[in-house]
Design an enzyme around this catalytic site. Structure first.
Site, PDB file in Angstrom:
ATOM      1  N   ASP A  38       0.659  -1.213   0.055  1.00 44.92           N
ATOM      2  CA  ASP A  38       0.067   0.023   0.068  1.00 44.92           C
ATOM      3  C   ASP A  38       1.045   1.146  -0.121  1.00 44.92           C
ATOM      4  OD1 ASP A  38      -2.308  -1.414  -0.049  1.00 44.92           O
ATOM      5  OD2 ASP A  38      -2.582  -1.488   2.306  1.00 44.92           O
ATOM      6  N   TYR A  66       6.961  -8.311   8.073  1.00 39.23           N
ATOM      7  CA  TYR A  66       6.777  -7.003   8.431  1.00 39.23           C
ATOM      8  C   TYR A  66       7.158  -6.671   9.806  1.00 39.23           C
ATOM      9  CZ  TYR A  66       3.643  -7.706   4.344  1.00 39.23           C
ATOM     10  OH  TYR A  66       3.171  -8.068   2.915  1.00 39.23           O
ATOM     11  N   ASP A  80      -6.464   1.595   8.169  1.00 40.19           N
ATOM     12  CA  ASP A  80      -5.270   2.259   8.532  1.00 40.19           C
ATOM     13  C   ASP A  80      -5.249   3.790   8.800  1.00 40.19           C
ATOM     14  OD1 ASP A  80      -5.197   3.763   6.097  1.00 40.19           O
ATOM     15  OD2 ASP A  80      -4.422   1.936   5.094  1.00 40.19           O
ATOM     16  N   ARG A 171      -3.331  -4.628   8.082  1.00 34.71           N
ATOM     17  CA  ARG A 171      -4.300  -3.711   8.718  1.00 34.71           C
ATOM     18  C   ARG A 171      -5.393  -4.453   9.077  1.00 34.71           C
ATOM     19  NH1 ARG A 171      -6.725  -1.466   3.240  1.00 34.71           N
ATOM     20  NH2 ARG A 171      -5.699  -2.265   1.860  1.00 34.71           N
TER      21      ARG A 171
END
Length: 310
Positions: A38, A66, A80, A171
Site C-alpha cells: 500500500d 513485516y 489504517d 491492517r
C-alpha cells in the site's frame, strides 16, 4: 534486460508507481512486482524485469516479514491511519491483554480482505466498489501467521514484527486485534522487511538522479537463477538447453543423474545451463529414486516455464 531489482519502496508511492519508475530508469518495456505494498507502506518490493516476469507466480506465494505500528483506540474505514475515522475509544488495556490478543492470532486463521484493497470481486478491485459506497460480501480467506514478536508497547501505539503467508493483511490484523481488545485499532505504519528470499540488504532506494539509480539497479540486479534459491538446480548442457527451449520435455536420460535423490513426483526443479542462466522450471512426474530405472527416454518432468534469459 532480464532480472530482479529489489526496491526499498518509500511511503507515498503505489507499487505501480515504483514499477513505472524502474521501467523508465532502465528503459525496459516489460516489468512487474511480486506483491503489492500500500502507499502507506515502505520496504522490500521485488521488481521483475523482462523474462523475470515469468517468475512472479513462484515468488508471490512466498512468506513475508513485516514490522508494523498499531494505533489502539481508533477505527477507520480503510483499517489504517490514512482512512476516515469511524470511531475513537479509550485504549485502557494492559500489556498482558495486548500480548495475549497477538498470541491468539498465531497459526492458521481466516481473514476477510479489507474493503479498500486490490482483491478482485467479479473482475473489479474491491476499492472501486468501496469508493462507490458498495461493499460486496467477500468470503474469508485462509492465511497463516507463523510468528509475532511484540517489540514495544507504548499505549496507544504497539510495535510488532510478523512473519506470515501470502495474502495476509496486516491492517486487517490490527483491526481484528482492536476488536478483541474492545477498543478498536488501525495500522499506523508498515515496513516489509522480507519477501521470500528478498531482504532489506538487497534493496535499493529511489533517491538520486537517473544515472546514479541506473548504476545502482544494475549493480544489484539478481539473475533469474538466483531468485529461486530453495528450488533444486539441475544442470543441462548447451545442446540440452536449446532442446528444452524448443519444447522438448526432460527425460530420464537428460536429468536422471542430476536430480537430488530426495525429490519426488510433484516437486519443482530449475534447469540451469553451464553459464548459470535459467533455462526452465519443471515439475517432476517421476520420483527421483526411479529415474535410473526403466526406459532412458521416458519423460521425467513437465516444463512449467521456459526462459530466454539474455
Amino acid at each position: 534486460m532480464d532480472g530482479i531489482v529489489v526496491i526499498d519502496k518509500p511511503a507515498g508511492l503505489t507499487s505501480h508507481d515504483v514499477v513505472s519508475r524502474v521501467k523508465k530508469i532502465l528503459g525496459v518495456k516489460k516489468a512487474g512486482h511480486t506483491g503489492t505494498l500500500d502507499p502507506l507502506a515502505t520496504g522490500v518490493l521485488p521488481v521483475c524485469l523482462g523474462e523475470a516476469t515469468k517468475l512472479a507466480r513462484f515468488l508471490s506465494v512466498e512468506n513475508k516479514m513485516y514490522r508494523a505500528d498499531m494505533l489502539l483506540g481508533v477505527r477507520t474505514d480503510t483499517q489504517d491511519i490514512e482512512g476516515a475515522v469511524l470511531k475513537k475509544s479509550s485504549a485502557a488495556v494492559s500489556e498482558e491483554d495486548i500480548k495475549r490478543a497477538f498470541s491468539d492470532r498465531i497459526g492458521k486463521i481466516k481473514q476477510i480482505p479489507p474493503a479498500y484493497s486490490a482483491v478482485k470481486h467479479k473482475g473489479k478491485p474491491l476499492y472501486k466498489y468501496a469508493r462507490q459506497g458498495q461493499f460486496p460480501d467477500i468470503a474469508p480467506r485462509d492465511v497463516e501467521i507463523f510468528k509475532i514478536d511484540v517489540l514495544k508497547i507504548s499505549v496507544p501505539t504497539v510495535t510488532f514484527e510478523i512473519v506470515c503467508s501470502k495474502g495476509t493483511y496486516i491492517r486487517t490484523l490490527c483491526a481484528e486485534i482492536g476488536e478483541a481488545l474492545n477498543c478498536g485499532a488501525c495500522l499506523a505504519g508498515l515496513r516489509r522487511l522480507q519477501s521470500g528470499c528478498f531482504t532489506e540488504a538487497a534493496a535499493v532506494g529511489l533517491d538520486g538522479d537517473t544515472t546514479a539509480l541506473r548504476d545502482r539497479f544494475l549493480a544489484k540486479m539478481l539473475r533469474l537463477s538466483q531468485c529461486l534459491p530453495a528450488m533444486p538446480a539441475v544442470g543441462v548442457d548447451g545442446v540440452q538447453a536449446a532442446r528444452l527451449k524448443a519444447g522438448f520435455q526432460p527425460d530420464a536420460e537428460m536429468i536422471g543423474a542430476h536430480v537430488p535423490a530426495f525429490l519426488a513426483a510433484g516437486d519443482m526443479i530449475k534447469l540451469v545451463d553451464p553459464e548459470g542462466r535459467l533455462v526452465a522450471v519443471a515439475e517432476l512426474i517421476l520420483d527421483a529414486c526411479v529415474l535410473g530405472e526403466g526406459p532412458a527416454k521416458r519423460q521425467a518432468a513437465k516444463i512449467v516455464r521456459v526462459f530466454h534469459e539474455g
